[in-house]
Design a protein around this motif. Structure first.
Motif, PDB file in Angstrom:
ATOM      1  N   ILE A   1       7.045 -37.970  42.114  1.00 16.49           N
ATOM      2  CA  ILE A   1       5.940 -38.623  41.050  1.00 16.49           C
ATOM      3  C   ILE A   1       4.647 -37.852  40.813  1.00 16.49           C
ATOM      4  O   ILE A   1       4.104 -37.697  39.900  1.00 16.49           O
ATOM      5  CB  ILE A   1       6.022 -40.186  41.311  1.00 16.49           C
ATOM      6  CG1 ILE A   1       7.283 -40.733  41.604  1.00 16.49           C
ATOM      7  CG2 ILE A   1       4.857 -40.672  40.606  1.00 16.49           C
ATOM      8  CD1 ILE A   1       7.267 -42.046  41.865  1.00 16.49           C
ATOM      9  N   LYS A   2       4.014 -37.553  42.255  1.00 15.15           N
ATOM     10  CA  LYS A   2       2.742 -36.920  41.868  1.00 15.15           C
ATOM     11  C   LYS A   2       2.806 -35.458  41.506  1.00 15.15           C
ATOM     12  O   LYS A   2       2.063 -35.163  40.518  1.00 15.15           O
ATOM     13  CB  LYS A   2       2.181 -36.662  43.306  1.00 15.15           C
ATOM     14  CG  LYS A   2       1.675 -38.035  44.235  1.00 15.15           C
ATOM     15  CD  LYS A   2       1.330 -37.800  45.406  1.00 15.15           C
ATOM     16  CE  LYS A   2       1.082 -39.325  46.221  1.00 15.15           C
ATOM     17  NZ  LYS A   2       0.769 -39.170  47.756  1.00 15.15           N
ATOM     18  N   ALA A   3       3.859 -34.863  41.682  1.00 19.66           N
ATOM     19  CA  ALA A   3       4.013 -33.527  40.856  1.00 19.66           C
ATOM     20  C   ALA A   3       4.228 -33.576  39.478  1.00 19.66           C
ATOM     21  O   ALA A   3       4.031 -32.685  38.659  1.00 19.66           O
ATOM     22  CB  ALA A   3       5.247 -32.590  41.533  1.00 19.66           C
ATOM     23  N   ASP A   4       4.768 -34.837  38.982  1.00 21.34           N
ATOM     24  CA  ASP A   4       4.799 -35.358  37.614  1.00 21.34           C
ATOM     25  C   ASP A   4       3.816 -35.432  36.972  1.00 21.34           C
ATOM     26  O   ASP A   4       3.572 -35.883  35.934  1.00 21.34           O
ATOM     27  CB  ASP A   4       5.942 -36.038  37.457  1.00 21.34           C
ATOM     28  CG  ASP A   4       6.340 -36.005  35.888  1.00 21.34           C
ATOM     29  OD1 ASP A   4       6.512 -34.943  35.339  1.00 21.34           O
ATOM     30  OD2 ASP A   4       6.906 -37.257  35.502  1.00 21.34           O
ATOM     31  N   GLY A   5       2.487 -35.454  37.715  1.00 20.09           N
ATOM     32  CA  GLY A   5       1.121 -35.822  37.020  1.00 20.09           C
ATOM     33  C   GLY A   5       1.066 -37.562  37.190  1.00 20.09           C
ATOM     34  O   GLY A   5      -0.140 -37.831  36.546  1.00 20.09           O
TER      35      GLY A   5
END
Length: 105
Positions: A16-20
């Protein structure tokens, strides 16, 4: 913000974090973890029943393995119980449908 209350795989927050995006998570107590694992078993079984896909069956197996560990058992113990039952009562390879049982009177 979209609300969830579900147990997710360990790397989901990083994905989720990698997806901004920002995710809000907490670490469960053992009691809540087992409760939500049991719910997850039902969810994954329903998804498999709907799709009949190998991927959903793999998800079900993953949750089953987590339940085994969370309840303090080992995968070896699970396999031993499975093997013992199979030795005593058989498996499901013969595709037998039991249609009835009559009393011998």
């Amino acid at each position: 913000m979209k609300q969830y209350h579900k147990l997710v795989r360990d790397q989901i927050p990083e994905i989720i974090k990698a997806d901004g995006k920002i995710c809000i998570c907490e670490t469960l107590s053992d009691k809540d973890y087992i409760y939500l694992l049991d719910q997850k078993l039902n969810e994954e079984l329903a998804e498999y029943q709907e799709s009949k896909s190998l991927e959903e069956l793999a998800d079900l197996l993953e949750v089953m393995q987590a339940v085994v560990k969370a309840r303090g058992w080992t995968l070896e113990e699970l396999e031993q119980v499975r093997a013992d039952k199979a030795a005593k009562r058989g498996g499901f390879e013969k595709k037998i449908l039991l249609k009835g049982v009559k009393e011998d009177c």
